[in-house]
Design a protein around this motif. Structure first.
Motif, PDB file in Angstrom:
ATOM      1  N   VAL A  86       0.811  -1.208   0.000  1.00  0.00           N
ATOM      2  CA  VAL A  86       0.000   0.000   0.000  1.00  0.00           C
ATOM      3  C   VAL A  86       0.849   1.265   0.000  1.00  0.00           C
ATOM      4  N   ASP A  87       2.183   1.141  -0.019  1.00  0.00           N
ATOM      5  CA  ASP A  87       3.028   2.323   0.095  1.00  0.00           C
ATOM      6  C   ASP A  87       3.122   3.101  -1.207  1.00  0.00           C
ATOM      7  N   LEU A  88       2.822   2.492  -2.356  1.00  0.00           N
ATOM      8  CA  LEU A  88       2.859   3.166  -3.642  1.00  0.00           C
ATOM      9  C   LEU A  88       1.500   3.045  -4.316  1.00  0.00           C
ATOM     10  N   PRO A  89       1.175   3.993  -5.204  1.00  0.00           N
ATOM     11  CA  PRO A  89      -0.131   3.924  -5.880  1.00  0.00           C
ATOM     12  C   PRO A  89      -0.220   2.751  -6.832  1.00  0.00           C
ATOM     13  N   THR A  90      -1.429   2.371  -7.151  1.00  0.00           N
ATOM     14  CA  THR A  90      -1.676   1.323  -8.137  1.00  0.00           C
ATOM     15  C   THR A  90      -2.759   1.790  -9.101  1.00  0.00           C
ATOM     16  N   ALA A  91      -2.746   1.208 -10.282  1.00  0.00           N
ATOM     17  CA  ALA A  91      -3.775   1.461 -11.285  1.00  0.00           C
ATOM     18  C   ALA A  91      -4.234   0.122 -11.837  1.00  0.00           C
ATOM     19  N   ILE A  92      -5.511   0.011 -12.127  1.00  0.00           N
ATOM     20  CA  ILE A  92      -6.044  -1.200 -12.747  1.00  0.00           C
ATOM     21  C   ILE A  92      -6.014  -1.004 -14.253  1.00  0.00           C
ATOM     22  N   ILE A  93      -5.208  -1.809 -14.934  1.00  0.00           N
ATOM     23  CA  ILE A  93      -5.032  -1.718 -16.377  1.00  0.00           C
ATOM     24  C   ILE A  93      -5.401  -3.063 -16.981  1.00  0.00           C
ATOM     25  N   ASP A  94      -6.398  -3.069 -17.836  1.00  0.00           N
ATOM     26  CA  ASP A  94      -6.879  -4.313 -18.441  1.00  0.00           C
ATOM     27  C   ASP A  94      -7.219  -5.341 -17.363  1.00  0.00           C
ATOM     28  N   GLY A  95      -7.786  -4.868 -16.281  1.00  0.00           N
ATOM     29  CA  GLY A  95      -8.203  -5.751 -15.200  1.00  0.00           C
ATOM     30  C   GLY A  95      -7.088  -6.240 -14.308  1.00  0.00           C
ATOM     31  N   ILE A  96      -5.861  -5.757 -14.510  1.00  0.00           N
ATOM     32  CA  ILE A  96      -4.702  -6.198 -13.736  1.00  0.00           C
ATOM     33  C   ILE A  96      -4.122  -5.012 -12.988  1.00  0.00           C
ATOM     34  N   GLU A  97      -3.811  -5.213 -11.727  1.00  0.00           N
ATOM     35  CA  GLU A  97      -3.259  -4.142 -10.917  1.00  0.00           C
ATOM     36  C   GLU A  97      -1.794  -3.874 -11.287  1.00  0.00           C
ATOM     37  N   THR A  98      -1.461  -2.602 -11.453  1.00  0.00           N
ATOM     38  CA  THR A  98      -0.084  -2.179 -11.721  1.00  0.00           C
ATOM     39  C   THR A  98       0.385  -1.243 -10.611  1.00  0.00           C
ATOM     40  N   ARG A  99       1.476  -1.608  -9.980  1.00  0.00           N
ATOM     41  CA  ARG A  99       2.096  -0.764  -8.956  1.00  0.00           C
ATOM     42  C   ARG A  99       3.093   0.165  -9.648  1.00  0.00           C
ATOM     43  N   TYR A 100       3.024   1.468  -9.333  1.00  0.00           N
ATOM     44  CA  TYR A 100       3.867   2.426 -10.036  1.00  0.00           C
ATOM     45  C   TYR A 100       4.277   3.559  -9.115  1.00  0.00           C
ATOM     46  N   GLU A 101       5.210   4.355  -9.613  1.00  0.00           N
ATOM     47  CA  GLU A 101       5.652   5.548  -8.893  1.00  0.00           C
ATOM     48  C   GLU A 101       5.992   6.621  -9.918  1.00  0.00           C
ATOM     49  N   VAL A 102       5.653   7.857  -9.601  1.00  0.00           N
ATOM     50  CA  VAL A 102       5.966   9.001 -10.450  1.00  0.00           C
ATOM     51  C   VAL A 102       6.989   9.851  -9.710  1.00  0.00           C
ATOM     52  N   ILE A 103       8.136  10.092 -10.370  1.00  0.00           N
ATOM     53  CA  ILE A 103       9.257  10.778  -9.722  1.00  0.00           C
ATOM     54  C   ILE A 103       9.705  11.934 -10.614  1.00  0.00           C
ATOM     55  N   GLY A 104       9.818  13.115 -10.047  1.00  0.00           N
ATOM     56  CA  GLY A 104      10.372  14.241 -10.776  1.00  0.00           C
ATOM     57  C   GLY A 104       9.323  15.108 -11.426  1.00  0.00           C
ATOM     58  N   ASP A 105       9.821  16.013 -12.280  1.00  0.00           N
ATOM     59  CA  ASP A 105       8.943  16.992 -12.915  1.00  0.00           C
ATOM     60  C   ASP A 105       9.491  17.315 -14.305  1.00  0.00           C
ATOM     61  N   GLY A 106       8.585  17.514 -15.239  1.00  0.00           N
ATOM     62  CA  GLY A 106       8.978  17.810 -16.613  1.00  0.00           C
ATOM     63  C   GLY A 106       8.232  16.916 -17.575  1.00  0.00           C
ATOM     64  N   PRO A 107       8.672  16.803 -18.822  1.00  0.00           N
ATOM     65  CA  PRO A 107       8.022  15.927 -19.795  1.00  0.00           C
ATOM     66  C   PRO A 107       8.036  14.479 -19.307  1.00  0.00           C
ATOM     67  N   PRO A 108       6.997  13.706 -19.642  1.00  0.00           N
ATOM     68  CA  PRO A 108       6.912  12.331 -19.145  1.00  0.00           C
ATOM     69  C   PRO A 108       7.926  11.395 -19.789  1.00  0.00           C
ATOM     70  N   LEU A 109       8.482  10.526 -18.966  1.00  0.00           N
ATOM     71  CA  LEU A 109       9.435   9.490 -19.397  1.00  0.00           C
ATOM     72  C   LEU A 109       8.976   8.170 -18.787  1.00  0.00           C
ATOM     73  N   LEU A 110       8.412   7.285 -19.612  1.00  0.00           N
ATOM     74  CA  LEU A 110       7.931   5.976 -19.166  1.00  0.00           C
ATOM     75  C   LEU A 110       9.089   4.998 -19.202  1.00  0.00           C
ATOM     76  N   MET A 111       9.357   4.334 -18.056  1.00  0.00           N
ATOM     77  CA  MET A 111      10.554   3.511 -17.914  1.00  0.00           C
ATOM     78  C   MET A 111      10.175   2.049 -17.675  1.00  0.00           C
ATOM     79  N   TYR A 112      10.442   1.201 -18.676  1.00  0.00           N
ATOM     80  CA  TYR A 112      10.220  -0.242 -18.550  1.00  0.00           C
ATOM     81  C   TYR A 112      11.419  -0.856 -17.844  1.00  0.00           C
TER      82      TYR A 112
END
Length: 305
Positions: free
Chosen positions: A12-38
């Motif tokens: 529960v320490d980080l946010p989650t999103a339900i994507i295609d019915g599957i929970e994804t744990r994620y974190e957003v760090i910093g400020d500026g244009p978005p950079l998605l990191m696999y």
């Protein structure tokens, strides 16, 4: 086949999103244009690997990139505290997770960065949704004959264990050992979800073993079907008009030939011809920032901004 899917994780320490019915744990760090990191680390691609895994621990990207970019890091599905679903996973499923996360955060376009096996969904994302991708950074792309052979063996070890002990035996092994597929091949691609979700584990143990074995064999065959870097077809990559930075590894899982292959197939690729020992905290973040800034400037020039 019975659909087996993870429910909500206990983290529960980080946010989650339900994507295609599957929970994804994620974190957003910093400020500026978005950079998605696999994330790197193969079948244990958790967001913390950007700070703890091999070369990434050394170059400390998350100490530098968030100063100019909104870095979106996440546990890939079936990894860490993200959920999963037993199905024949293809690169398109990982693309859908990343796109769903961008949609959740209301980002219509982003730079993409992949490490290790994370490079595969990045190039697949570029092919599937080029209008959403401002640039692609491919750090130590996986590939090469040794990588394909070792990955196929990993899946074969899991299937051999299923053959001998059944799916209930897999659950028992995972609960006892607590290791991800990377560390313990016998536990299989859904080991992390089994470990974290009791309901998923119970449903998994009751699946029909023969159908499950075919699904896993097909998944291995379609994901890792070449000695070059997997992820997208060369014919599709050759059509891309997306700036790319390719940074080579040099070991059994990250063959330099895989990086050179991506350089060949991506028309707007830059190849950072520096061996791993030269990729340091002083050199690597600076090279990435230079590339990202130039890619943004070129996009602005094309749009007349």
């Amino acid at each position: 086949m019975t659909c087996v899917q993870a429910g909500k994780s206990e983290e529960v320490d980080l946010p989650t999103a339900i994507i295609d019915g599957i929970e994804t744990r994620y974190e957003v760090i910093g400020d500026g244009p978005p950079l998605l990191m696999y994330s790197p680390a193969g079948f244990d691609a958790t967001l913390d690997k950007w700070k703890t895994q091999g070369v990434y621990a050394r170059i400390k990207l998350l100490d530098h990139l968030p100063k100019k970019y909104t870095c979106v890091v996440f546990d890939r599905r079936e990894c860490g505290q993200s959920g999963g679903r037993v199905e024949r996973i293809a690169w398109a499923h990982y693309v859908a997770q990343g796109r769903g996360l961008l949609d959740h955060l209301s980002f219509k376009r982003a730079h993409l960065l992949g490490g290790c096996m994370g490079c595969c969904p990045v190039v697949a994302f570029g092919v599937a949704h080029p209008e959403m991708v401002q640039s692609m950074t491919l750090y130590w792309p996986v590939g090469g004959a040794k990588y394909r052979i070792s990955t196929h063996k990993r899946f074969a070890d899991h299937l051999a264990y299923v053959e001998e002990h059944g799916l209930a035996g897999v659950v028992s092994l995972v609960m006892r050992e607590g290791k991800a597929f990377n560390a313990e091949p016998r536990g299989g691609p859904w080991a992390s979800v089994i470990k974290n979700d009791r309901a998923f584990a119970e449903a998994y143990a009751k699946m029909e073993a023969e159908k499950y074995k075919k699904l896993v064999a097909d998944m291995c065959r379609t994901l890792f079907d070449r000695d070059t870097a997997p992820g997208a077809e060369p014919e599709d990559m050759l059509k891309l008009d997306i700036p790319a930075l390719v940074i080579p590894g040099h070991d059994a899982s990250h063959a330099t030939s895989a990086a050179r292959y991506l350089e060949e197939c991506l028309p707007k690729a830059q190849y950072w011809d520096v061996l791993p020992e030269g990729q340091t905290e002083q050199t690597a973040p600076a090279r990435l920032l230079e590339f990202l800034e130039r890619a943004a400037a070129e996009a602005g020039d094309r749009l007349g901004l």
